[in-house]
Motif scaffolding. Structure first.
Motif, PDB file in Angstrom:
ATOM      1  N   ASP A   1       0.859  -1.181   0.000  1.00  0.00           N
ATOM      2  CA  ASP A   1       0.000   0.000   0.000  1.00  0.00           C
ATOM      3  C   ASP A   1       0.897   1.232   0.000  1.00  0.00           C
TER       4      ASP A   1
ATOM      5  N   THR B   1      -2.165   6.671   0.822  1.00  0.00           N
ATOM      6  CA  THR B   1      -2.250   5.280   1.229  1.00  0.00           C
ATOM      7  C   THR B   1      -3.519   5.036   2.042  1.00  0.00           C
ATOM      8  N   LYS B   2      -4.008   3.825   1.973  1.00  0.00           N
ATOM      9  CA  LYS B   2      -5.189   3.436   2.741  1.00  0.00           C
ATOM     10  C   LYS B   2      -4.823   3.179   4.201  1.00  0.00           C
ATOM     11  N   TYR B   3      -3.621   2.678   4.406  1.00  0.00           N
ATOM     12  CA  TYR B   3      -3.191   2.307   5.745  1.00  0.00           C
ATOM     13  C   TYR B   3      -2.101   3.250   6.231  1.00  0.00           C
TER      14      TYR B   3
END
Length: 380
Positions: A19, A37-39
């Motif tokens: 990610d 980023t998603k995380y």
């Protein structure tokens, strides 16, 4: 966040989840969009079962996989503090700690409750270590025998300024490791290991030694049973015991530069015959296997190999003693460190070797996958 996985006991690793921030350009080379980023940045991990894994991130984020890392669910706890410690007793019950808060889940991470107030303590709280087993929880000088409903504070713990690791073999006997500053405001430390037989109410000093004072015991501690244990810290420092901590010996076999230190050690077989070590600054993963362990020496026999490695133009994939199985004929795949497939070729069934041209690949680390087998190689 980059998630690496092994399916052969740590001999080879492949990037399962990557990610990363993405930048979108127009035809004039101008940036038109930045996709975040998603995380958030990962801080800690607990791999509870082969399918169930939990990661603690900065700013209160937790991600959970229930399919061995193929997909991840994300949730945010009611805090902006970083999740520093994740510990699960089983696939349902676990704790997540920040510097000042402790959260409990009893449904596999679906919901989390802030149970810090249950400590009923008015002083300052700063969690550096924690452990959970069945209904027993030890967290930074407090312990609970009923899964966090009621707590008892340890008696004054002598000879230690920072308790960085804690491990119990049952609800009563355990060890903790940490450091003590030699002179206030100077970065020189004593290595300290303590032992308890009453759940952490009282601690007895087992190790109190000045050795490599600039590289203290700021890692964790692990006991496979009541006799065999180790504690680790900066500079590749590992203390070992085989008599329950009555005597500790410094293990100098790890080939690590002293400017680095361990982020985490893992014990996949539940003993000290096999250890996986993650090194923080350079991102290496090392593996120790006891040469007397027959089981570990057998792993990898008749498995595939890649040569030359590193390679510049061609690689040859071989499988000693037998050819590739029919289930593996769908192809050879090569992935970069972002998890992107950069090359794929078909392979003939039952052939003992396969040659691939990798000359066009940029220099770097790659992961070659055939069926369930994955192996890393370097392109020069």
């Amino acid at each position: 966040m980059v998630n690496a996985r092994t399916t052969d006991g740590g001999y080879n690793w492949f990037i399962q989840t990557a990610d990363t921030q993405k930048v979108v350009y127009n035809d004039k080379g101008q940036v038109v969009e930045v996709i975040g980023t998603k995380y958030k940045g990962a801080r800690c991990l607990d791999y509870v079962t082969p399918d169930f894994a939990v990661i603690g991130h900065i700013e209160g984020q937790i991600t959970i996989s229930r399919d061995g890392g193929d997909s991840w669910d994300s949730l945010s706890l009611n805090t902006i503090q970083d999740i520093k410690i994740i510990r699960f007793a089983d696939s349902l019950s676990g704790i997540a700690l920040t510097n000042n808060f402790i959260f409990l889940t009893t449904d596999g991470g679906v919901t989390w409750e802030n149970i810090t107030s249950n400590l009923n303590y008015s002083g300052a709280i700063y969690f550096q270590s924690a452990f959970m087993r069945d209904d027993f929880i030890y967290a930074g000088g407090f312990f609970s025998l009923d899964k966090g409903n009621t707590w008892t504070k340890s008696n004054p713990i002598l000879n230690i300024n920072g308790m960085h690791g804690v491990n119990f073999i049952n609800n009563y006997e355990g060890w903790c490791s940490g450091r003590r500053q030699i002179v206030p405001n100077q970065f020189q430390y004593v290595d300290v290991i303590l032992h308890t037989t009453n759940s952490g109410l009282d601690w007895v000093t087992q190790l109190d030694t000045v050795l490599e004072p600039h590289f203290p015991l700021t890692g964790d501690i692990y006991f496979a049973n009541s006799s065999e244990g180790l504690a680790y810290g900066e500079g590749g420092k590992i203390w070992r015991t085989s008599d329950g901590g009555q005597y500790w010996d410094l293990d100098k076999s790890f080939p690590i530069e002293q400017s680095d230190h361990f982020t985490k050690l893992a014990f996949p077989n539940g003993n000290l015959n096999k250890i996986l070590a993650n090194v923080y600054f350079i991102g290496d993963i090392w593996m120790f296997t006891d040469p007397t362990s027959i089981e570990e020496n057998v792993i990898g026999t008749n498995d595939m190999s890649i040569f030359p490695n590193p390679a510049s133009e061609y690689i040859t994939i071989t499988k000693p003693s037998e050819g590739f199985e029919p289930s593996e004929v769908s192809g050879v795949q090569i992935f970069n460190t972002l998890g992107e497939c950069v090359l794929k070729e078909s392979i003939h069934p039952m052939t003992p070797s396969h040659r691939m041209n990798v000359e066009h690949l940029p220099s770097g680390v790659y992961y070659l996958r055939i069926g369930s087998r994955t192996q890393m190689f370097v392109k020069m």
